[in-house]
Design a protein around this motif. Structure first.
Motif, PDB file in Angstrom:
ATOM      1  N   GLU A  59       0.991  -8.689  -3.286  1.00  0.00           N
ATOM      2  CA  GLU A  59       1.820  -8.980  -2.115  1.00  0.00           C
ATOM      3  C   GLU A  59       2.475  -7.712  -1.595  1.00  0.00           C
ATOM      4  N   THR A 112      14.808  -7.318   2.395  1.00  0.00           N
ATOM      5  CA  THR A 112      13.346  -7.392   2.330  1.00  0.00           C
ATOM      6  C   THR A 112      12.860  -8.581   3.153  1.00  0.00           C
ATOM      7  N   ASP A 113      11.552  -8.621   3.370  1.00  0.00           N
ATOM      8  CA  ASP A 113      10.953  -9.737   4.119  1.00  0.00           C
ATOM      9  C   ASP A 113      10.407 -10.807   3.182  1.00  0.00           C
ATOM     10  N   ASN A 114      10.705 -10.692   1.884  1.00  0.00           N
ATOM     11  CA  ASN A 114      10.182 -11.627   0.889  1.00  0.00           C
ATOM     12  C   ASN A 114      11.352 -12.300   0.176  1.00  0.00           C
ATOM     13  N   LEU A 116       4.706 -11.942  -8.406  1.00  0.00           N
ATOM     14  CA  LEU A 116       4.122 -11.306  -7.220  1.00  0.00           C
ATOM     15  C   LEU A 116       2.695 -10.917  -7.559  1.00  0.00           C
ATOM     16  N   ASP A 135      11.497 -13.778  -2.517  1.00  0.00           N
ATOM     17  CA  ASP A 135      11.471 -13.603  -3.974  1.00  0.00           C
ATOM     18  C   ASP A 135      11.802 -12.177  -4.404  1.00  0.00           C
ATOM     19  N   VAL A 150       5.531  -5.956   0.259  1.00  0.00           N
ATOM     20  CA  VAL A 150       6.967  -6.198   0.461  1.00  0.00           C
ATOM     21  C   VAL A 150       7.526  -5.115   1.380  1.00  0.00           C
TER      22      VAL A 150
END
Length: 369
Positions: free
Chosen positions: A230, A146-148, A227, A150, A232
């Motif tokens: 946001e 993922t680009d997150n 979150l 968290d 994702v």
């Protein structure tokens, strides 16, 4: 009659050389059992035989690879069988602790065994190895990113197509223990892009949220922090499975996927039976773990069936190719021995004729007497 140039002897010498060469070739073929010993014996046949030999050797190695794959799966399934037995015991304990006749002190004693069983399940999942490689800790499961920071891809089903998906959550909050506190009915996905439809939140367990969609789509994400509205982006790679080379050519592979079966992956990390309510909840949690484990065992059982079928197929192909290879390279011993005997007789005859031809110039002296 001529003295300087004995043409008759030259004819006999040439015949002797040809017959002697034929004897040498027959001797080589009989001693090696091959009718093609070097490229000049049969250039096209030699090229074909080398290609077939490489194919046969490759098939034999592929057979060994598939057999190793079966051994790996049997090792994994043996460990999974033990984990399943422990889960069944956990189920018994959860049912026992749910009984209203027990006190919390009784449940605490039962929970001691629950703790030990969970620790053993985790140990087996981490320590089961084959050739130094861990089998049950997710090492050979499909990977995603993922680009997150968290959000981590926890798991996804085989029906999730390779590609990128974007999910925008309205709200996901975690409690002090790091578990998702937002009720499942309040978790909304505001926007979705990707190759799926009908997406909804189907399960929340600990800090893992599972998204389900049409055609068996199921993707689980591990949430590490709150979150709020946001987006994702998830990259489903389809990579990570153990790739077995089960054929002699490129692309003839079988990908074996063995997921993590630790207590977190099975959804029993926080399972306990310290109270009646927790014991009742544990029945569902352990039931879900048993269902997941059964699914895993079913999948790897299918892999084993495919590998065993592959071994049988490779055996038949190797047998047929070896027979064809033999037809190209192996000499017919009875036929070649007949040629050898014939050439030997011709060589002896040529030797005799040459001796007689060499005597002819001496006969000229009789004219001079």
């Amino acid at each position: 009659m001529r003295i300087n140039y004995n043409a008759t002897a030259m004819v006999a010498v040439n015949a002797l050389n040809r017959n002697d060469d034929s004897v040498s070739k027959s001797t080589e073929r009989l001693s090696t059992g091959l009718k093609i010993n070097r490229a000049k014996d049969n250039p096209s046949g030699y090229a074909l035989s080398r290609k077939m030999k490489a194919q046969i050797d490759g098939l034999m190695q592929a057979n060994d690879n598939a057999s190793d794959g079966v051994n790996i799966i049997e090792t994994a399934d043996g460990a999974l069988s033990e984990i399943q037995s422990m889960l069944q015991r956990l189920n018994e304990l959860a049912i026992k602790a749910s009984n209203g006749t027990l006190s919390d002190n009784d449940r605490s004693n039962i929970n001691d065994e629950v703790v030990q069983l969970k620790e053993e399940i985790q140990r087996v999942s981490e320590s089961t190895e084959f050739n130094g490689q861990s089998l049950l800790d997710g090492t050979f499961d499909l990977k995603g990113y993922t680009d997150n920071i968290d959000v981590k891809v926890f798991d996804y089903s085989d029906r999730v197509e390779i590609g990128k998906y974007t999910f925008e959550f309205d709200l996901l909050e975690l409690d002090d223990d790091g578990n998702i506190s937002t009720p499942i009915e309040e978790i909304e996905i505001k926007e979705t892009t990707g190759k799926t439809s009908g997406l909804e939140v189907s399960k929340v367990q600990g800090n893992v949220v599972t998204l389900s969609g049409d055609k068996g789509f199921e993707l689980s994400l591990e949430i590490k922090n709150d979150l709020t509205a946001e987006a994702v982006e998830v990259d489903v790679t389809g990579l990570g499975a153990m790739t077995l080379q089960v054929g002699a050519n490129e692309g003839q592979v079988l990908d074996v996927r063995i997921p993590d079966v630790g207590i977190k992956a099975l959804g029993i990390e926080s399972t306990d039976v310290l109270t009646k309510d927790k014991a009742l909840a544990s029945i569902d949690e352990v039931g879900g773990a048993l269902a997941k484990l059964s699914s895993v065992r079913s999948r790897i059982g299918s892999y084993q069936n495919r590998l065993e079928a592959t071994i049988s197929s490779v055996d038949v192909t190797t047998e047929n190719m070896t027979e064809a290879f033999s037809g190209i390279t192996d000499v017919d011993m009875s036929e070649e021995y007949t040629n050898y005997s014939t050439n030997q007789i011709l060589t002896q005859a040529s030797t005799s004729v040459l001796a007689q031809a060499n005597e002819r110039p001496s006969q000229v002296l009789q004219l001079l007497q």
